[in-house]
Design a protein around this motif. Structure first.
Motif, PDB file in Angstrom:
ATOM      1  N   GLU A  90      38.697  29.831  37.878  1.00 33.01           N
ATOM      2  CA  GLU A  90      38.711  30.162  39.299  1.00 33.01           C
ATOM      3  C   GLU A  90      39.279  31.557  39.539  1.00 33.01           C
ATOM      4  N   THR A  91      38.675  32.266  40.487  1.00 28.08           N
ATOM      5  CA  THR A  91      39.195  33.570  40.918  1.00 28.08           C
ATOM      6  C   THR A  91      39.495  33.579  42.412  1.00 28.08           C
ATOM      7  N   GLY A  92      39.329  32.434  43.070  1.00 27.46           N
ATOM      8  CA  GLY A  92      39.583  32.374  44.504  1.00 27.46           C
ATOM      9  C   GLY A  92      38.361  32.765  45.316  1.00 27.46           C
ATOM     10  N   ASP A  93      38.570  32.883  46.615  1.00 30.38           N
ATOM     11  CA  ASP A  93      37.511  33.206  47.558  1.00 30.38           C
ATOM     12  C   ASP A  93      36.835  34.526  47.208  1.00 30.38           C
ATOM     13  N   LYS A  94      35.533  34.648  47.530  1.00 27.36           N
ATOM     14  CA  LYS A  94      34.829  35.896  47.209  1.00 27.36           C
ATOM     15  C   LYS A  94      35.398  37.074  47.986  1.00 27.36           C
ATOM     16  N   GLN A  95      35.947  36.823  49.187  1.00 25.44           N
ATOM     17  CA  GLN A  95      36.605  37.895  49.940  1.00 25.44           C
ATOM     18  C   GLN A  95      37.861  38.307  49.180  1.00 25.44           C
ATOM     19  N   GLY A  96      37.945  39.537  48.781  1.00 23.88           N
ATOM     20  CA  GLY A  96      39.108  40.047  48.070  1.00 23.88           C
ATOM     21  C   GLY A  96      39.116  39.778  46.581  1.00 23.88           C
ATOM     22  N   GLU A  98      37.466  41.096  44.035  1.00 19.46           N
ATOM     23  CA  GLU A  98      37.520  42.273  43.169  1.00 19.46           C
ATOM     24  C   GLU A  98      38.925  42.874  43.135  1.00 19.46           C
ATOM     25  N   ARG A  99      39.566  42.973  44.281  1.00 19.48           N
ATOM     26  CA  ARG A  99      40.923  43.514  44.351  1.00 19.48           C
ATOM     27  C   ARG A  99      41.895  42.627  43.577  1.00 19.48           C
ATOM     28  N   ARG A 100      41.814  41.299  43.784  1.00 20.05           N
ATOM     29  CA  ARG A 100      42.698  40.363  43.085  1.00 20.05           C
ATOM     30  C   ARG A 100      42.519  40.434  41.574  1.00 20.05           C
ATOM     31  N   CYS A 101      41.274  40.479  41.132  1.00 16.25           N
ATOM     32  CA  CYS A 101      41.005  40.506  39.690  1.00 16.25           C
ATOM     33  C   CYS A 101      41.441  41.828  39.068  1.00 16.25           C
ATOM     34  N   ASP A 102      41.244  42.938  39.771  1.00 11.47           N
ATOM     35  CA  ASP A 102      41.753  44.224  39.280  1.00 11.47           C
ATOM     36  C   ASP A 102      43.260  44.155  39.066  1.00 11.47           C
ATOM     37  N   ALA A 103      43.961  43.562  40.024  1.00 12.31           N
ATOM     38  CA  ALA A 103      45.423  43.473  39.938  1.00 12.31           C
ATOM     39  C   ALA A 103      45.865  42.527  38.825  1.00 12.31           C
ATOM     40  N   PRO A 106      44.201  44.072  34.659  1.00 10.76           N
ATOM     41  CA  PRO A 106      43.930  45.503  34.494  1.00 10.76           C
ATOM     42  C   PRO A 106      43.612  45.897  33.058  1.00 10.76           C
ATOM     43  N   HIS A 107      43.933  45.043  32.103  1.00 12.87           N
ATOM     44  CA  HIS A 107      43.739  45.338  30.687  1.00 12.87           C
ATOM     45  C   HIS A 107      42.375  44.884  30.159  1.00 12.87           C
ATOM     46  N   LEU A 108      41.541  44.272  31.015  1.00 17.47           N
ATOM     47  CA  LEU A 108      40.246  43.762  30.568  1.00 17.47           C
ATOM     48  C   LEU A 108      39.096  44.672  30.982  1.00 17.47           C
ATOM     49  N   ASP A 109      37.985  44.553  30.255  1.00 14.54           N
ATOM     50  CA  ASP A 109      36.732  45.227  30.618  1.00 14.54           C
ATOM     51  C   ASP A 109      35.813  44.281  31.381  1.00 14.54           C
ATOM     52  N   VAL A 110      35.828  42.997  31.002  1.00 14.31           N
ATOM     53  CA  VAL A 110      34.936  41.985  31.580  1.00 14.31           C
ATOM     54  C   VAL A 110      35.752  40.717  31.834  1.00 14.31           C
ATOM     55  N   LEU A 111      35.535  40.105  33.000  1.00 10.56           N
ATOM     56  CA  LEU A 111      36.138  38.813  33.299  1.00 10.56           C
ATOM     57  C   LEU A 111      35.019  37.847  33.661  1.00 10.56           C
ATOM     58  N   VAL A 112      34.891  36.771  32.880  1.00  6.22           N
ATOM     59  CA  VAL A 112      33.917  35.713  33.142  1.00  6.22           C
ATOM     60  C   VAL A 112      34.644  34.603  33.896  1.00  6.22           C
ATOM     61  N   PHE A 113      34.009  34.109  34.960  1.00  2.29           N
ATOM     62  CA  PHE A 113      34.604  33.025  35.732  1.00  2.29           C
ATOM     63  C   PHE A 113      33.523  32.042  36.155  1.00  2.29           C
ATOM     64  N   ILE A 118      27.812  29.846  41.646  1.00  2.00           N
ATOM     65  CA  ILE A 118      27.017  30.936  42.219  1.00  2.00           C
ATOM     66  C   ILE A 118      27.040  32.118  41.252  1.00  2.00           C
ATOM     67  N   PRO A 119      25.873  32.538  40.741  1.00  2.00           N
ATOM     68  CA  PRO A 119      25.850  33.703  39.850  1.00  2.00           C
ATOM     69  C   PRO A 119      26.460  34.935  40.535  1.00  2.00           C
ATOM     70  N   TRP A 120      27.178  35.716  39.729  1.00  2.00           N
ATOM     71  CA  TRP A 120      27.882  36.883  40.263  1.00  2.00           C
ATOM     72  C   TRP A 120      27.923  37.950  39.184  1.00  2.00           C
ATOM     73  N   ASP A 121      27.636  39.189  39.558  1.00  5.53           N
ATOM     74  CA  ASP A 121      27.736  40.316  38.630  1.00  5.53           C
ATOM     75  C   ASP A 121      28.078  41.556  39.436  1.00  5.53           C
ATOM     76  N   THR A 122      29.357  41.911  39.441  1.00  4.79           N
ATOM     77  CA  THR A 122      29.803  43.122  40.123  1.00  4.79           C
ATOM     78  C   THR A 122      30.794  43.853  39.231  1.00  4.79           C
ATOM     79  N   THR A 123      31.052  45.096  39.576  1.00  5.10           N
ATOM     80  CA  THR A 123      32.082  45.875  38.906  1.00  5.10           C
ATOM     81  C   THR A 123      33.072  46.340  39.962  1.00  5.10           C
ATOM     82  N   THR A 124      34.344  46.102  39.706  1.00  2.00           N
ATOM     83  CA  THR A 124      35.390  46.442  40.664  1.00  2.00           C
ATOM     84  C   THR A 124      35.644  47.942  40.693  1.00  2.00           C
ATOM     85  N   GLN A 125      36.420  48.380  41.668  1.00  2.00           N
ATOM     86  CA  GLN A 125      36.797  49.800  41.734  1.00  2.00           C
ATOM     87  C   GLN A 125      37.552  50.229  40.491  1.00  2.00           C
TER      88      GLN A 125
END
Length: 171
Positions: A90-96, A98-103, A106-113, A118-125
């Motif tokens: 789980e990464t929580g609600d889709k709102q926020g 990317e910010r939560r996962c970045d925080a 920070p040491h990862l390149d890819v996070l699978v959840f 629901i399929p998802w493929d984005t890259t955070t800031q």
């Protein structure tokens, strides 16, 4: 040397299906690494994937209890061909997200959840790639059951492909 990955989650056996689709088992045979982002439900699937895969990286989900929680971590990390990969359910609600996962990672390149189906493929800031394969057995509100394949090579993830499974006949 390139490493082939099969990425799945939310299999929910035997609640949502009696078995994994044959196409997914074929991908297990081809993959160098199988990644499962939780909600196995039945330990028999974990046993079979451990037996049939070359390497398994998996975590437990919110529907996994008992032996599955004893054998699988909440978070798993692995370095594959220079790609720093993390797996959570789980990464929580889709709102926020990317910010939560970045925080948090920070040491990862890819996070699978998983969890949402629901399929998802984005890259955070921050440059973290977020992948959710959907579910191969329970499409919920999605048009298809799905899973992902990818290739890790030279410190990057390549050829990330979302596969749609044909509708199941019966249950």
């Amino acid at each position: 040397m390139p490493t082939r990955l099969l990425i799945t989650a939310d299999t929910h056996l035997p609640k949502r299906a009696k078995a994994l689709p044959e196409e997914l088992w074929q991908q297990v045979e081809r993959a160098d690494v199988v990644v499962h982002a939780g909600d196995w439900v039945d330990v028999a699937l974990l046993d079979e994937l451990e037996e049939r895969s070359r390497r398994l990286v998996g975590v437990h989900g919110n529907n996994d209890h008992g032996v599955l929680r004893e054998r699988l971590p909440l978070v798993a990390e692995a370095e594959i061909e220079g790609v720093r990969l993390g797996v959570v359910h789980e990464t929580g609600d889709k709102q926020g997200r990317e910010r939560r996962c970045d925080a948090a990672y920070p040491h990862l390149d890819v996070l699978v959840f998983g969890h949402s189906h629901i399929p998802w493929d984005t890259t955070t800031q921050g440059g973290l790639r977020l992948l959710n394969p959907g579910s191969p057995t329970d499409r919920r509100r999605q048009p298809h059951c799905t899973y992902l394949t990818a290739v890790a090579a030279d410190g990057a993830l390549h050829d990330v492909t979302l596969h749609r499974l044909p509708p199941r006949q019966g249950r």
